[in-house]
Write an enzyme that holds these catalytic residues in place. Structure first.
Site, PDB file in Angstrom:
ATOM      1  CB  ILE A   1       3.303  -4.925   7.259  1.00 18.51           C
ATOM      2  CG1 ILE A   1       2.937  -6.403   7.474  1.00 18.51           C
ATOM      3  CG2 ILE A   1       4.738  -4.804   6.756  1.00 18.51           C
ATOM      4  CD1 ILE A   1       3.040  -7.268   6.234  1.00 18.51           C
TER       5      ILE A   1
ATOM      6  NE  ARG B   1       6.448   4.395  -2.767  1.00 21.81           N
ATOM      7  CZ  ARG B   1       7.374   4.412  -1.792  1.00 21.81           C
ATOM      8  NH1 ARG B   1       7.018   4.638  -0.552  1.00 21.81           N
ATOM      9  NH2 ARG B   1       8.644   4.207  -2.070  1.00 21.81           N
TER      10      ARG B   1
ATOM     11  CE1 TYR C   1       2.258  -3.022   0.625  1.00 19.03           C
ATOM     12  CE2 TYR C   1       4.481  -3.701   0.021  1.00 19.03           C
ATOM     13  CZ  TYR C   1       3.610  -2.742   0.502  1.00 19.03           C
ATOM     14  OH  TYR C   1       4.078  -1.507   0.857  1.00 19.03           O
TER      15      TYR C   1
ATOM     16  CB  THR D   1       8.532  -1.663  -0.864  1.00 19.48           C
ATOM     17  OG1 THR D   1       7.472  -1.573   0.097  1.00 19.48           O
ATOM     18  CG2 THR D   1       8.073  -2.565  -1.996  1.00 19.48           C
TER      19      THR D   1
ATOM     20  CE  LYS E   1       2.678  -3.207   4.014  1.00 13.32           C
ATOM     21  NZ  LYS E   1       4.131  -2.960   3.789  1.00 13.32           N
TER      22      LYS E   1
ATOM     23  CE1 TYR F   1       6.484   2.638 -16.872  1.00 11.85           C
ATOM     24  CE2 TYR F   1       6.730   0.489 -17.910  1.00 11.85           C
ATOM     25  CZ  TYR F   1       6.670   1.865 -18.007  1.00 11.85           C
ATOM     26  OH  TYR F   1       6.795   2.457 -19.221  1.00 11.85           O
TER      27      TYR F   1
END
Length: 294
Positions: free
Chosen positions: A206, A141, A136, A47, A164, A110
């Site tokens: 990361i 976010r 992840y 991202t 992650k 979303y």
């Protein structure tokens, strides 16, 4: 695989020209720089690489360039996440023709699936994959939180090799760690807490900060993974300014500006992201100075 994907793993920005096209030469130079600076692995098209605003062809080209330029000197992880399970499978399969170590799949954003929906999503991706898959989780976010109990279930799915975890909630590390096999890879996705994450048993991070201070991040991670708390905290102290200011505006805006200062490439981002404001540039520059990169 777990032994390879440890330490400082950069979530690489994607250099672009001012017209928005991919700056392939600068991308190749960044890969070389990270190898020289001691970065342990690279995430291409995560991202932070603005994967959400690139076309599928551009995304595939970026992964190809990073793999070519890395030339097996350090491992490459390809970001293949999507809100659509079918698209995530398509991207995961498309990238497996390259010499990648693993794919990294962010939780769907979303549409906010249930925990069972998340389990089915990642299980389907893993079933279609031939290489290791890393989960992840970054609910700040995505608006979607992959809870520890679901991670633990997924850890038993073939080819799901690690996570992650970017919440910054260190208690989650212990909850997951005691319930999964020793080879399940536990990586931080939160620079500010990554040092303590590794000192408490995580194997790496990361990192956005690694885009700007790769040598220092690699040294800090080496110390933390080795359990040298005094040295790790000392090294991390000089990086805390970057950990904070690289998120003073939506990521990767500050990181791209900082990379441009170091390498002379454009700091262009694709809409809806905007360039780093003049008001925040001195703060990022000060953090870069404190970290010893300027």
């Amino acid at each position: 695989m777990g032994g390879l994907l440890t330490g400082s793993i950069v979530a690489l920005v994607t250099p672009m020209f001012d017209d928005g096209s991919i700056d392939e030469l600068s991308l190749r130079r960044l890969v070389d720089w990270h190898v020289e600076q001691g970065t342990n692995a690279i995430v291409a098209m995560g991202t932070t690489g603005e994967s959400a605003t690139l076309t599928d062809d551009e995304w595939l080209r970026v992964v190809q360039i990073v793999v070519e330029q890395a030339a097996a000197r350090i491992p490459v992880i390809a970001g293949t996440g999507s809100s659509s399970t079918a698209k995530a499978i398509k991207l995961t399969q498309a990238v497996e023709k390259f010499a990648i170590a693993a794919t990294l799949c962010v939780t769907p954003y979303y549409n906010r699936p249930s925990q069972e929906g998340l389990y089915q999503h990642f299980a389907a991706i893993a079933a279609a994959a031939t290489k290791p898959v890393l989960l992840y989780n970054v609910p700040g976010r995505t608006g979607c939180d992959l809870l520890p109990e679901t991670v633990i279930r997924l850890a038993n799915v073939p080819r799901i090799a690690g996570i992650k975890e970017a919440t910054g909630k260190l208690d989650r590390l212990q909850t997951i760690k005691v319930a999964v096999s020793a080879d399940f890879l536990l990586l931080s996705g939160d620079d500010a807490s990554a040092c303590d994450f590794m000192l408490q048993g995580g194997k790496g991070v990361i990192s956005v900060t690694s885009n700007v201070a790769p040598k220092a991040m690699a040294a800090m991670c080496k110390a933390a993974v080795a359990g040298d708390a005094a040295l790790a905290h000392k090294l991390d102290a000089s990086l805390q300014g970057l950990h904070e200011t690289l998120f003073v505006e939506p990521s990767p805006t500050p990181a791209k500006w900082a990379v441009a200062q170091l390498h002379g490439c454009s700091a262009h981002l694709r809409l809806p992201l905007l360039p780093l404001t003049a008001a925040n540039q001195p703060h990022v520059r000060a953090a870069m100075t404190a970290a010893g990169v300027l």
